[in-house]
Design a protein around this motif. Sequence first.
Motif, PDB file in Angstrom:
ATOM      1  N   ARG A  34      71.774  54.976  90.287  1.00  0.00           N
ATOM      2  CA  ARG A  34      70.821  54.049  90.866  1.00  0.00           C
ATOM      3  C   ARG A  34      71.215  52.637  90.450  1.00  0.00           C
ATOM      4  O   ARG A  34      71.321  52.337  89.255  1.00  0.00           O
ATOM      5  CB  ARG A  34      69.408  54.368  90.379  1.00  0.00           C
ATOM      6  CG  ARG A  34      68.314  53.712  91.215  1.00  0.00           C
ATOM      7  CD  ARG A  34      66.954  53.961  90.580  1.00  0.00           C
ATOM      8  NE  ARG A  34      66.659  55.376  90.415  1.00  0.00           N
ATOM      9  CZ  ARG A  34      66.157  56.144  91.373  1.00  0.00           C
ATOM     10  NH1 ARG A  34      65.938  55.644  92.574  1.00  0.00           N
ATOM     11  NH2 ARG A  34      65.891  57.419  91.139  1.00  0.00           N
ATOM     12  N   GLY A  38      72.772  51.934  85.271  1.00  0.00           N
ATOM     13  CA  GLY A  38      71.864  52.660  86.146  1.00  0.00           C
ATOM     14  C   GLY A  38      71.748  54.138  85.801  1.00  0.00           C
ATOM     15  O   GLY A  38      72.595  54.721  85.121  1.00  0.00           O
ATOM     16  N   TRP A  91      71.304  61.861  99.073  1.00  0.00           N
ATOM     17  CA  TRP A  91      70.720  60.789  98.287  1.00  0.00           C
ATOM     18  C   TRP A  91      70.769  59.444  99.023  1.00  0.00           C
ATOM     19  O   TRP A  91      70.414  58.411  98.458  1.00  0.00           O
ATOM     20  CB  TRP A  91      71.456  60.646  96.960  1.00  0.00           C
ATOM     21  CG  TRP A  91      71.236  61.777  96.011  1.00  0.00           C
ATOM     22  CD1 TRP A  91      72.052  62.856  95.829  1.00  0.00           C
ATOM     23  CD2 TRP A  91      70.147  61.957  95.120  1.00  0.00           C
ATOM     24  NE1 TRP A  91      71.541  63.697  94.873  1.00  0.00           N
ATOM     25  CE2 TRP A  91      70.362  63.168  94.417  1.00  0.00           C
ATOM     26  CE3 TRP A  91      68.996  61.209  94.830  1.00  0.00           C
ATOM     27  CZ2 TRP A  91      69.486  63.639  93.454  1.00  0.00           C
ATOM     28  CZ3 TRP A  91      68.128  61.681  93.871  1.00  0.00           C
ATOM     29  CH2 TRP A  91      68.366  62.894  93.202  1.00  0.00           C
ATOM     30  N   GLU A 128      67.871  56.651  99.141  1.00  0.00           N
ATOM     31  CA  GLU A 128      67.351  56.017  97.929  1.00  0.00           C
ATOM     32  C   GLU A 128      67.391  54.492  98.055  1.00  0.00           C
ATOM     33  O   GLU A 128      68.314  53.919  98.632  1.00  0.00           O
ATOM     34  CB  GLU A 128      68.176  56.451  96.705  1.00  0.00           C
ATOM     35  CG  GLU A 128      67.944  57.883  96.290  1.00  0.00           C
ATOM     36  CD  GLU A 128      66.564  58.107  95.723  1.00  0.00           C
ATOM     37  OE1 GLU A 128      66.128  57.319  94.864  1.00  0.00           O
ATOM     38  OE2 GLU A 128      65.905  59.078  96.150  1.00  0.00           O
ATOM     39  N   LEU A 180      72.369  53.846  96.105  1.00  0.00           N
ATOM     40  CA  LEU A 180      73.112  54.359  94.953  1.00  0.00           C
ATOM     41  C   LEU A 180      74.557  53.864  94.982  1.00  0.00           C
ATOM     42  O   LEU A 180      75.131  53.641  96.047  1.00  0.00           O
ATOM     43  CB  LEU A 180      73.087  55.891  94.953  1.00  0.00           C
ATOM     44  CG  LEU A 180      71.715  56.554  94.936  1.00  0.00           C
ATOM     45  CD1 LEU A 180      71.861  58.058  94.787  1.00  0.00           C
ATOM     46  CD2 LEU A 180      70.848  55.994  93.822  1.00  0.00           C
TER      47      LEU A 180
END
Length: 202
Positions: free
Chosen positions: A97, A104, A167, A170, A174
Amino acid sequence: MAILRRLPPIRRAEARFQHVEEEVLRGLRERMDALDPAASHHAEAFQNRLTISLEQDTDTLEMEIVQGLAGHLVSDEWRLLAALSDGSGYPLLTLRRARWRDSGEALHRYSSIGRSAGVYAQEYVPLYLARLINNGLAAALPERAALRMDYELCEGDATFREAQRRWGGERPPLKVRRETLVISPAGQRLWDTVMQLGEEER
């Protein structure tokens, strides 16, 4: 107190610690008995555990650690440790992240070590990697230039690309970080100890 003054400083400290320990445990038992007479066995269990810890030497403690860690590893995780135990480094892709102040949070890890180590449940490799790293048995080091081709192969792998898609929603987006998977000093000690025990049992 006159006896304490004649003891060397270290022995004097140990004697004072033992006296304080006995007073604390006595007070704990009395308070627990006052609340619930049947609860005093908790204080006794605590005292027994503390006594064991004070009497342990380094070898005994290390064996306890090995038994505790070994009991929580599945066979596939042992295969990964075996592949890392010779000091090899493997390409590791980590979806993190994005953050301004630090690297992250790691949300997903992927490495080709799963196939190299003969892992049976390939779909669980990201979980295995997370467990090994979080338990301090493996480490994620910075990218190695010598593994450039391996990183590119991992980035093109269908399994990793599927994870990226999963993912992809997000926010903030990311980032893919290239890292190097290695065994940690604790992981190496665990592996060496287990191997030594295996040799002694033959």
